[in-house]
Write a protein that holds these residues in place. Structure first.
Motif, mmCIF file in Angstrom:
data_model
loop_
_atom_site.group_PDB
_atom_site.id
_atom_site.type_symbol
_atom_site.label_atom_id
_atom_site.label_comp_id
_atom_site.label_asym_id
_atom_site.label_seq_id
_atom_site.Cartn_x
_atom_site.Cartn_y
_atom_site.Cartn_z
ATOM 1 N N THR A 44 0.925 -1.214 0.038
ATOM 2 C CA THR A 44 0.050 0.067 -0.053
ATOM 3 C C THR A 44 0.960 1.355 0.112
ATOM 4 O O THR A 44 2.122 1.177 0.210
ATOM 5 C CB THR A 44 -0.888 0.096 1.270
ATOM 6 O OG1 THR A 44 0.060 0.020 2.408
ATOM 7 C CG2 THR A 44 -1.768 -1.322 1.487
ATOM 8 N N GLU A 45 0.293 2.496 -0.459
ATOM 9 C CA GLU A 45 1.139 3.584 -0.067
ATOM 10 C C GLU A 45 1.670 3.840 1.323
ATOM 11 O O GLU A 45 2.818 4.074 1.365
ATOM 12 C CB GLU A 45 0.376 5.004 -0.614
ATOM 13 C CG GLU A 45 -0.042 4.833 -2.081
ATOM 14 C CD GLU A 45 -0.523 5.938 -2.605
ATOM 15 O OE1 GLU A 45 -0.614 7.135 -1.969
ATOM 16 O OE2 GLU A 45 -1.081 6.226 -3.862
ATOM 17 N N GLU A 83 5.624 3.932 1.984
ATOM 18 C CA GLU A 83 6.067 5.444 2.532
ATOM 19 C C GLU A 83 6.901 4.734 4.061
ATOM 20 O O GLU A 83 8.060 5.170 4.205
ATOM 21 C CB GLU A 83 5.079 6.210 2.862
ATOM 22 C CG GLU A 83 5.477 7.406 3.499
ATOM 23 C CD GLU A 83 4.236 8.441 3.677
ATOM 24 O OE1 GLU A 83 4.577 9.443 4.116
ATOM 25 O OE2 GLU A 83 3.212 8.240 3.468
ATOM 26 N N ARG A 111 4.904 12.040 -3.265
ATOM 27 C CA ARG A 111 3.629 11.486 -3.150
ATOM 28 C C ARG A 111 3.373 10.590 -4.371
ATOM 29 O O ARG A 111 2.820 9.602 -4.399
ATOM 30 C CB ARG A 111 2.498 12.267 -2.460
ATOM 31 C CG ARG A 111 1.186 11.924 -2.610
ATOM 32 C CD ARG A 111 0.878 10.906 -1.384
ATOM 33 N NE ARG A 111 1.429 11.240 -0.259
ATOM 34 C CZ ARG A 111 1.823 10.045 0.628
ATOM 35 N NH1 ARG A 111 1.798 8.813 0.311
ATOM 36 N NH2 ARG A 111 2.467 10.190 1.802
ATOM 37 N N ILE A 122 5.655 7.694 -5.006
ATOM 38 C CA ILE A 122 5.178 6.471 -4.146
ATOM 39 C C ILE A 122 3.913 5.917 -4.905
ATOM 40 O O ILE A 122 3.857 4.779 -5.227
ATOM 41 C CB ILE A 122 4.757 6.867 -2.788
ATOM 42 C CG1 ILE A 122 6.117 7.190 -1.967
ATOM 43 C CG2 ILE A 122 3.954 5.951 -1.929
ATOM 44 C CD1 ILE A 122 5.840 7.890 -0.766
ATOM 45 N N SER A 123 2.928 6.804 -5.210
ATOM 46 C CA SER A 123 1.833 6.155 -6.035
ATOM 47 C C SER A 123 2.217 5.551 -7.209
ATOM 48 O O SER A 123 1.693 4.436 -7.490
ATOM 49 C CB SER A 123 0.946 7.395 -6.271
ATOM 50 O OG SER A 123 -0.258 6.848 -6.809
ATOM 51 N N VAL A 164 3.401 2.011 -6.205
ATOM 52 C CA VAL A 164 2.313 1.196 -5.861
ATOM 53 C C VAL A 164 1.507 0.574 -6.792
ATOM 54 O O VAL A 164 1.276 -0.651 -7.097
ATOM 55 C CB VAL A 164 1.328 1.885 -4.827
ATOM 56 C CG1 VAL A 164 0.008 1.232 -4.588
ATOM 57 C CG2 VAL A 164 2.151 2.348 -3.473
#
Length: 113
Positions: free
Chosen positions: A38-39, A43, A76, A79-80, A83
């Motif tokens: 998951t994000e 993270e 952000r 990271i997305s 994922v």
């Protein structure tokens, strides 16, 4: 307990797994291509690695070169992207309770043992 984020098709990842198998430590294998992070999990892993998201990206992957290379992405957004495209995540990663290392070279894994 240690965790290894593993891709069985990757030689370096297989070498990292062997290092763990030859240690006396208990570990869990996370096949992150089959069970994407998951994000939030990614993270947290980046924080334990003490790196920025871009440092975890495999920049030679075809999907990176074709879709993302020339974009100015925020942490952000990176990271997305990872994922959604777990193939872009550097490997192997070994995680302990409070630290993580990228096993490149695989001998870096010994820092956690």
């Amino acid at each position: 307990m240690l965790k290894i984020y593993h891709n069985s098709r990757c030689r370096k990842s297989r070498e990292g797994l062997e290092i763990l198998k030859n240690s006396d430590k208990e570990f869990e294998i996370i096949e992150y291509l089959k069970e994407p992070l998951t994000e939030n999990e990614l993270e947290n892993l980046i924080n334990k690695l003490e790196i920025t998201p871009i440092q975890l990206v495999r920049k030679n992957e075809k999907i990176w070169k074709e879709k993302y290379k020339d974009k100015d992405l925020s942490d952000r957004e990176l990271i997305s992207v990872m994922v959604k495209n777990p193939k872009l995540i550097e490997r192997p990663i070994v995680e302990s309770d409070n630290k993580a290392v990228i096993g490149r070279p695989p001998s870096d894994i010994e820092k956690l043992l």
